[in-house]
Design an enzyme around this catalytic site. Structure first.
Site, PDB file in Angstrom:
ATOM      1  N   ASP A 247       0.856  -1.168   0.000  1.00 24.04           N
ATOM      2  CA  ASP A 247       0.000   0.000   0.000  1.00 24.04           C
ATOM      3  C   ASP A 247       0.902   1.231   0.000  1.00 24.04           C
ATOM      4  O   ASP A 247       2.076   1.141   0.337  1.00 24.04           O
ATOM      5  CB  ASP A 247      -0.907  -0.001   1.244  1.00 24.04           C
ATOM      6  CG  ASP A 247      -2.100   0.942   1.054  1.00 24.04           C
ATOM      7  OD1 ASP A 247      -2.880   1.099   1.987  1.00 24.04           O
ATOM      8  OD2 ASP A 247      -2.229   1.527  -0.044  1.00 24.04           O
TER       9      ASP A 247
ATOM     10  N   GLY B 155       0.781   4.044   1.724  1.00 21.46           N
ATOM     11  CA  GLY B 155       1.020   4.815   2.936  1.00 21.46           C
ATOM     12  C   GLY B 155      -0.072   5.849   3.173  1.00 21.46           C
ATOM     13  O   GLY B 155      -0.232   6.354   4.270  1.00 21.46           O
TER      14      GLY B 155
ATOM     15  N   ASP C 173      -2.781   8.126  -2.238  1.00 21.89           N
ATOM     16  CA  ASP C 173      -4.140   8.679  -2.328  1.00 21.89           C
ATOM     17  C   ASP C 173      -4.575   9.207  -0.965  1.00 21.89           C
ATOM     18  O   ASP C 173      -3.959   8.912   0.060  1.00 21.89           O
ATOM     19  CB  ASP C 173      -5.106   7.572  -2.777  1.00 21.89           C
ATOM     20  CG  ASP C 173      -5.195   6.454  -1.746  1.00 21.89           C
ATOM     21  OD1 ASP C 173      -4.181   6.190  -1.065  1.00 21.89           O
ATOM     22  OD2 ASP C 173      -6.265   5.839  -1.630  1.00 21.89           O
TER      23      ASP C 173
ATOM     24  N   CYS D  68     -12.717 -29.013   7.966  1.00 28.14           N
ATOM     25  CA  CYS D  68     -11.499 -28.380   7.443  1.00 28.14           C
ATOM     26  C   CYS D  68     -10.388 -29.418   7.368  1.00 28.14           C
ATOM     27  O   CYS D  68     -10.223 -30.222   8.247  1.00 28.14           O
ATOM     28  CB  CYS D  68     -11.084 -27.240   8.385  1.00 28.14           C
ATOM     29  SG  CYS D  68      -9.500 -26.500   7.947  1.00 28.14           S
TER      30      CYS D  68
ATOM     31  N   CYS E 152      -7.132 -28.667   7.155  1.00 26.97           N
ATOM     32  CA  CYS E 152      -5.799 -28.048   7.313  1.00 26.97           C
ATOM     33  C   CYS E 152      -4.969 -28.790   8.346  1.00 26.97           C
ATOM     34  O   CYS E 152      -5.485 -29.591   9.136  1.00 26.97           O
ATOM     35  CB  CYS E 152      -5.951 -26.569   7.674  1.00 26.97           C
ATOM     36  SG  CYS E 152      -6.203 -26.233   9.424  1.00 26.97           S
TER      37      CYS E 152
HETATM   38  C1  LIG Z   1      -9.812  -1.930   6.465  1.00 29.15           C
HETATM   39  N1  LIG Z   1     -10.486  -1.131   5.480  1.00 29.15           N
HETATM   40  C2  LIG Z   1      -9.767  -0.455   4.566  1.00 29.15           C
HETATM   41  N2  LIG Z   1      -8.416  -0.546   4.437  1.00 29.15           N
HETATM   42  C3  LIG Z   1      -8.093   0.340   3.458  1.00 29.15           C
HETATM   43  C4  LIG Z   1      -6.850   0.674   2.943  1.00 29.15           C
HETATM   44  C5  LIG Z   1      -5.603   0.106   3.551  1.00 29.15           C
HETATM   45  C6  LIG Z   1      -5.298  -1.271   3.145  1.00 29.15           C
HETATM   46  C7  LIG Z   1      -4.165  -1.620   4.113  1.00 29.15           C
HETATM   47  O1  LIG Z   1      -4.789  -1.929   5.376  1.00 29.15           O
HETATM   48  C8  LIG Z   1      -3.899  -2.177   6.451  1.00 29.15           C
HETATM   49  O2  LIG Z   1      -3.143  -1.019   6.747  1.00 29.15           O
HETATM   50  C9  LIG Z   1      -4.004  -0.059   7.361  1.00 29.15           C
HETATM   51  C10 LIG Z   1      -2.967  -3.309   6.095  1.00 29.15           C
HETATM   52  O3  LIG Z   1      -1.921  -3.359   7.068  1.00 29.15           O
HETATM   53  C11 LIG Z   1      -2.378  -3.701   8.365  1.00 29.15           C
HETATM   54  C12 LIG Z   1      -2.324  -3.066   4.733  1.00 29.15           C
HETATM   55  O4  LIG Z   1      -1.641  -4.241   4.344  1.00 29.15           O
HETATM   56  C13 LIG Z   1      -0.265  -4.152   4.291  1.00 29.15           C
HETATM   57  C14 LIG Z   1      -3.332  -2.768   3.659  1.00 29.15           C
HETATM   58  O5  LIG Z   1      -2.583  -2.388   2.501  1.00 29.15           O
HETATM   59  C15 LIG Z   1      -3.135  -2.747   1.274  1.00 29.15           C
HETATM   60  C16 LIG Z   1      -6.770   1.673   1.940  1.00 29.15           C
HETATM   61  N3  LIG Z   1      -5.538   2.045   1.451  1.00 29.15           N
HETATM   62  C17 LIG Z   1      -5.466   3.068   0.572  1.00 29.15           C
HETATM   63  N4  LIG Z   1      -4.275   3.474   0.093  1.00 29.15           N
HETATM   64  N5  LIG Z   1      -6.591   3.728   0.101  1.00 29.15           N
HETATM   65  C18 LIG Z   1      -7.831   3.353   0.510  1.00 29.15           C
HETATM   66  O6  LIG Z   1      -8.824   3.982   0.075  1.00 29.15           O
HETATM   67  C19 LIG Z   1      -7.951   2.293   1.483  1.00 29.15           C
HETATM   68  C20 LIG Z   1      -9.213   1.902   1.966  1.00 29.15           C
HETATM   69  C21 LIG Z   1      -9.268   0.924   2.971  1.00 29.15           C
HETATM   70  N6  LIG Z   1     -10.306   0.400   3.670  1.00 29.15           N
END
Ligand SMILES: CNc1nc2c(CC[C@H]3O[C@H](OC)[C@H](OC)[C@@H](OC)[C@@H]3OC)c3nc(N)[nH]c(=O)c3cc2[nH]1
Length: 374
Positions: free
Chosen positions: A94, A96, A148, A306, A308
């Site tokens: 992601d 950040g 974003d 399951c 697993c």
């Molecule tokens: C829960 N609902 C949720 N999570 C959204 C994440 C984060 C995903 C992120 O959510 C955790 O970070 C916090 C995860 O780490 C704990 C990340 O994985 C590494 C994960 O990265 C893809 C969003 N990220 C961006 N950049 N933009 C979004 O609009 C967005 C929307 C989300 N809704």
């Protein structure tokens, strides 16, 4: 040559779901697919070998967190995130953006980027589209997310409009700052909250950049499920059909099935790993809180249905004991089982799509799992 390509294999005749394959420099994976979350360069308590045992094909990691600790420069010196964490399959990071909005209380969003404080040390930090791209280039992830703003829910129309337009400008800056399109794919993130016209504007702005994949952002942030489903139904058809569609932050078994039915290909959520660490397990007949006293002498597996490794070799009584004693091995067992459960669920979803019966599969699963039919 783009690093990420999508192969549409078939569309389910019973629903809007689709079977596909995403090809990346570190391998391919079938879709719809669930991606385990590995924020700090580890899927908490799991080894890469165990993740391969349960056939995890792609995992996530986190630009913001890795930038702070250990520092993306150290990971770059290690030869990138794949080498650093000994994971040779695809990785998605992601940008950040979300973490800045969800972790730091004090932040100042400007056109050039976001000024905020390190949520650990309190030091002042600045993240911008260019910085987010440089960090992800250092990490060497196969799929990078554009920087974003994920606005809070609810947000006013005027706030959301200004935010969507800035997110579109930030996406263009990410693309211009992208140093390695040959081996890393940049996905755009569609915003717009609960406003159809802003979702459409965001989707069109980002589609014009011709990126290799697109995410739906700004959902699963506390909005009611009917708003999430309405936005999914509206937004997914606006997304290029020949590119992967990723719904960020989703989710629970019912949301994975409902999202697949609406044409989503990729999902991520901390749910399975997070609830595992407080002793809650996903089973084919609903959630099981294995730490409950009623399981003290229950020598059956977490889930009879399951197959697993955990369900073959350990009992509810033993796992309950470990969890109650805060034994790490207990969290490893519940995490292994929950991840296997969701990955297996997505395999069943893919099978149902290939046989044009995902609607029937949903009904049967919801009935057994105990989800109230909407
Ligand atoms: C829960 N609902 C949720 N999570 C959204 C994440 C984060 C995903 C992120 O959510 C955790 O970070 C916090 C995860 O780490 C704990 C990340 O994985 C590494 C994960 O990265 C893809 C969003 N990220 C961006 N950049 N933009 C979004 O609009 C967005 C929307 C989300 N809704």
């Amino acid at each position: 040559m783009t690093a990420i390509t999508y192969e549409l294999i078939k569309t389910c005749k019973q629903t809007g779901a689709r079977l596909g394959k995403v090809h990346t420099p570190h391998g391919s994976f079938d879709t719809p697919m669930f991606m385990p979350v590995g924020t700090l360069a580890t899927v908490k308590t799991m080894s890469p070998e165990e993740l391969k045992e349960i056939d995890a094909k792609i995992i996530l990691s986190n630009t913001y967190h890795l930038w702070l600790r250990p520092g993306s420069d150290i990971i770059k010196d290690a030869g990138g995130l794949h080498k650093f964490m000994n994971w040779d399959r695809p990785i998605l990071t992601d940008s950040g953006g979300f973490q800045v909005f969800s972790l730091s209380k004090i932040r100042d969003i400007k056109e050039e980027g976001v000024h905020f404080r390190n949520h650990i040390s309190g030091e002042k930090l600045f993240l911008s589209p260019e910085k987010a791209m440089q960090i992800q280039n250092d990490l060497g992830s196969d799929i990078m997310m554009a920087f974003d703003e994920c606005p809070p829910y609810p947000a006013s129309y005027d706030y959301m409009k200004a935010s969507v337009e800035r997110t579109s400008r930030w996406a263009e800056r990410c693309l211009s700052a992208h140093q390695s399109p040959g081996n890393q794919g940049l996905f755009g993130i569609i915003q717009g909250g609960e406003y159809e016209d802003l979702r459409k504007q965001s989707a069109q702005d980002l589609a014009s950049l011709d990126l290799p994949g697109y995410a739906i952002g700004g959902l699963s942030v506390g909005e009611p499920k009917n708003i999430m489903n309405r936005m999914l139904e509206y937004t997914t058809p606006l997304m290029p059909a020949n590119k992967p569609r990723y719904l960020m932050g989703v989710g629970s078994p019912d949301s994975l099935i409902d999202g697949s039915i609406r044409g989503i290909d990729m999902f991520d959520c901390v749910l399975p790993t997070r609830i595992a660490r407080n002793g809650t397990c996903m089973t084919s007949t609903g959630r099981l809180v294995v730490r409950n006293a009623k399981y003290a002498r229950d020598f059956s597996p977490i889930d009879e249905n399951c197959g697993c490794h955990v369900c073959k070799n350990y009992t509810r009584a033993y796992i309950r004991h470990l969890i109650k004693c805060n034994e790490t091995f207990g969290f490893r067992l519940t995490t292994y089982h929950n991840l296997h459960f969701l990955l297996k669920l997505m395999e069943q979803v893919r099978e149902a799509i290939s046989e044009d019966r995902l609607g029937d599969f949903k009904e049967a699963f919801f009935e057994k799992y105990g989800f109230n039919q909407p």
